[in-house]
Design a protein around this motif. Structure first.
Motif, mmCIF file in Angstrom:
data_model
loop_
_atom_site.group_PDB
_atom_site.id
_atom_site.type_symbol
_atom_site.label_atom_id
_atom_site.label_comp_id
_atom_site.label_asym_id
_atom_site.label_seq_id
_atom_site.Cartn_x
_atom_site.Cartn_y
_atom_site.Cartn_z
ATOM 1 N N MET A 60 0.836 -1.206 0.000
ATOM 2 C CA MET A 60 0.000 0.000 0.000
ATOM 3 C C MET A 60 0.865 1.248 0.000
ATOM 4 N N SER A 61 0.374 2.300 -0.586
ATOM 5 C CA SER A 61 1.080 3.590 -0.599
ATOM 6 C C SER A 61 2.475 3.487 -1.198
ATOM 7 N N GLU A 62 2.596 2.706 -2.280
ATOM 8 C CA GLU A 62 3.912 2.649 -2.937
ATOM 9 C C GLU A 62 4.312 4.008 -3.468
ATOM 10 N N TRP A 63 3.305 4.825 -3.794
ATOM 11 C CA TRP A 63 3.626 6.188 -4.254
ATOM 12 C C TRP A 63 4.410 6.955 -3.186
ATOM 13 N N ALA A 64 4.145 6.625 -1.927
ATOM 14 C CA ALA A 64 4.878 7.305 -0.854
ATOM 15 C C ALA A 64 6.354 6.929 -0.897
ATOM 16 N N ASP A 65 6.655 5.679 -1.207
ATOM 17 C CA ASP A 65 8.055 5.269 -1.345
ATOM 18 C C ASP A 65 8.706 5.958 -2.537
ATOM 19 N N ASP A 66 7.932 6.090 -3.605
ATOM 20 C CA ASP A 66 8.458 6.802 -4.783
ATOM 21 C C ASP A 66 8.805 8.241 -4.414
ATOM 22 N N ILE A 67 7.905 8.890 -3.692
ATOM 23 C CA ILE A 67 8.145 10.291 -3.305
ATOM 24 C C ILE A 67 9.347 10.377 -2.371
ATOM 25 N N PHE A 68 9.458 9.428 -1.451
ATOM 26 C CA PHE A 68 10.617 9.434 -0.545
ATOM 27 C C PHE A 68 11.920 9.415 -1.346
ATOM 28 N N ASN A 69 11.989 8.525 -2.318
ATOM 29 C CA ASN A 69 13.206 8.416 -3.126
ATOM 30 C C ASN A 69 13.485 9.710 -3.887
ATOM 31 N N VAL A 70 12.424 10.322 -4.379
ATOM 32 C CA VAL A 70 12.583 11.586 -5.105
ATOM 33 C C VAL A 70 13.121 12.677 -4.176
ATOM 34 N N LEU A 71 12.608 12.716 -2.961
ATOM 35 C CA LEU A 71 13.052 13.746 -2.001
ATOM 36 C C LEU A 71 14.522 13.565 -1.644
ATOM 37 N N ILE A 72 14.929 12.329 -1.436
ATOM 38 C CA ILE A 72 16.341 12.051 -1.164
ATOM 39 C C ILE A 72 17.199 12.519 -2.339
ATOM 40 N N GLU A 73 16.749 12.142 -3.523
ATOM 41 C CA GLU A 73 17.493 12.490 -4.742
ATOM 42 C C GLU A 73 17.597 14.004 -4.919
ATOM 43 N N ALA A 74 16.536 14.714 -4.508
ATOM 44 C CA ALA A 74 16.495 16.182 -4.663
ATOM 45 C C ALA A 74 17.286 16.896 -3.568
ATOM 46 N N GLY A 75 17.866 16.152 -2.642
ATOM 47 C CA GLY A 75 18.669 16.775 -1.596
ATOM 48 C C GLY A 75 17.862 17.337 -0.442
ATOM 49 N N VAL A 76 16.615 16.926 -0.330
ATOM 50 C CA VAL A 76 15.776 17.402 0.781
ATOM 51 C C VAL A 76 16.235 16.741 2.082
ATOM 52 N N ARG A 77 16.474 17.566 3.110
ATOM 53 C CA ARG A 77 17.005 17.033 4.363
ATOM 54 C C ARG A 77 16.151 17.356 5.579
ATOM 55 N N GLN A 78 15.337 18.400 5.526
ATOM 56 C CA GLN A 78 14.420 18.689 6.633
ATOM 57 C C GLN A 78 12.992 18.424 6.152
ATOM 58 N N VAL A 79 12.312 17.559 6.870
ATOM 59 C CA VAL A 79 10.937 17.190 6.516
ATOM 60 C C VAL A 79 10.035 17.605 7.669
ATOM 61 N N ALA A 80 9.245 18.632 7.435
ATOM 62 C CA ALA A 80 8.367 19.167 8.478
ATOM 63 C C ALA A 80 6.961 18.616 8.266
ATOM 64 N N TYR A 81 6.321 18.206 9.340
ATOM 65 C CA TYR A 81 5.005 17.597 9.150
ATOM 66 C C TYR A 81 4.121 17.713 10.387
ATOM 67 N N VAL A 82 2.833 17.799 10.135
ATOM 68 C CA VAL A 82 1.816 17.515 11.141
ATOM 69 C C VAL A 82 1.292 16.123 10.782
#
Lengths: 170, 200
Positions: free
Chosen positions: A1-23
């Protein structure tokens, strides 16, 4: 389930995103878990979404890229703080899981959900919509590239049909 | 209204002198100032590219400091903000306590007034305890300063102690001249990043 979330995670890593802010949010549950579990990411639990707008302004001043995760009800919590981002022309990437649009059980989610795109556009965001799980990675990748290369603001709206249906036991 | 209207006019510490004391030997210190008087205070102490004075974003100063402190763990980050600005972002204290960046210090110049809007009393004039909130949120180092002796003792803690640190400094309620930093946000951002990172 939510494989798209894994795809997005990989994209964020690749894009150099290091701070993830969330509610915390049901739609982003998987992505939040991935970010919390990865040493390359600093996942920052917020009390309200506008803290994330301010946090990521500070991150950029310090040379770090970030992303803000929320559901559509969080947009309204951010409106004044978006002035910081816009006045300073800071990059801001937001991933918004939608409520109030697809088999929504809770009518109180409708006002923000229905007006999400309009409010974000008024606040100066480019808005991209993802309605199919397979399109999530490419859309987020394109958004991240534009945001960080050009100091602009983009929100990716993830359609409610991508996320689990909440039924309140009914 | 029960606030003691006179009390904050007799606090001995003067905010501009406190800012000067905090910033006079700043070497590499990254400074975020909340909107209004604190932005003028840090500018009066000497404008600096590593100042990020806010002209808006009320309630966001501490969270900006957090993002900066996480991004630059080798640098000391000092947030100087007012009691009204801090009250609008109390949740960020709980957020900061979870991340617990040792290089972050938050200092509130507490004059118990909304200075930019006509000196109306804030919640601290009625007894709201900001260091108490910070401590209860999980800050390991908190304190209150009421006079020069307290300030002298607090300065090394604010500037050097492993944090996150939170200090509330009671300052006199006074009307002071405006000492304005640049108000173009893009300039403030670019000069900060240029000085810190060598790029805009």
């Amino acid at each position: 389930m939510s494989e798209w979330a894994d795809d997005i995670f990989n994209v964020l890593i690749e894009a150099g995103v290091r701070q993830v802010a969330y509610v915390p949010d049901m739609g982003h549950k998987r992505l939040i878990e991935r970010c919390n579990a990865d040493e390359r990411m600093t996942a920052v639990l917020l009390t309200t979404e506008e803290e994330g707008v301010a946090l990521l302004a500070g991150a950029w001043l310090g040379g770090e890229r970030g992303v803000l995760l929320m559901q559509s009800s969080g947009i309204g919590n951010c409106i004044n703080m978006f002035s910081l981002t816009r006045s300073c022309e800071l990059p801001l990437l937001m991933l918004v899981t939608m409520r109030g649009q697809w088999r929504e059980f809770n009518p109180w989610q409708k006002p923000m959900g229905r007006n999400a795109k309009k409010l974000l556009t008024t606040a100066g965001f480019d808005v991209e919509v993802v309605s199919k799980p397979g399109a999530a990675a490419e859309t987020v990748a394109e958004a991240a590239e534009g945001v960080f290369k050009n100091n602009c603001r983009t929100a990716v709206l993830l359609h409610q049909k991508l996320t689990p249906k909440k039924t309140f036991g009914k | 209204m029960d606030a003691d209207e006179k009390q904050s006019e007799t606090y001995p510490l003067r905010r501009r002198r406190v800012a000067q004391a905090l910033l006079q030997d700043r070497r590499g210190l990254l400074v975020v100032a909340g909107l209004g008087s604190c932005a003028w205070d840090i500018t009066a102490a000497g404008d600096d590219p590593l100042n990020f004075p806010l002209w808006g974003a009320m309630g966001g100063a501490s969270a900006i400091g957090l993002g900066l402190a996480l991004a630059r763990p080798e640098s000391r980050v000092l947030v100087i903000t007012g009691d009204g600005e801090m009250l609008m972002g109390l949740g960020s204290l709980a957020t900061i306590a979870i991340q617990a960046p040792p290089n972050l210090a938050i200092v509130v110049f507490d004059n118990e007034r909304y200075g930019e809007t006509g000196m109306q009393p804030t919640h601290t004039a009625f007894g709201a305890d900001l260091p108490g909130v910070a401590k209860a949120s999980g800050f390991p180092v908190t304190g209150q300063v009421d006079d020069q002796g307290g300030l002298d003792a607090a300065l090394p803690v604010i500037l050097k102690a492993p944090g996150p640190v939170f200090f509330n400094i009671k300052v006199r309620a006074e009307d002071l001249d405006f000492v304005l930093p640049p108000k173009e946000g893009v300039i403030l951002k670019q000069r900060f990043r240029q000085a810190l990172l060598g790029e805009t």
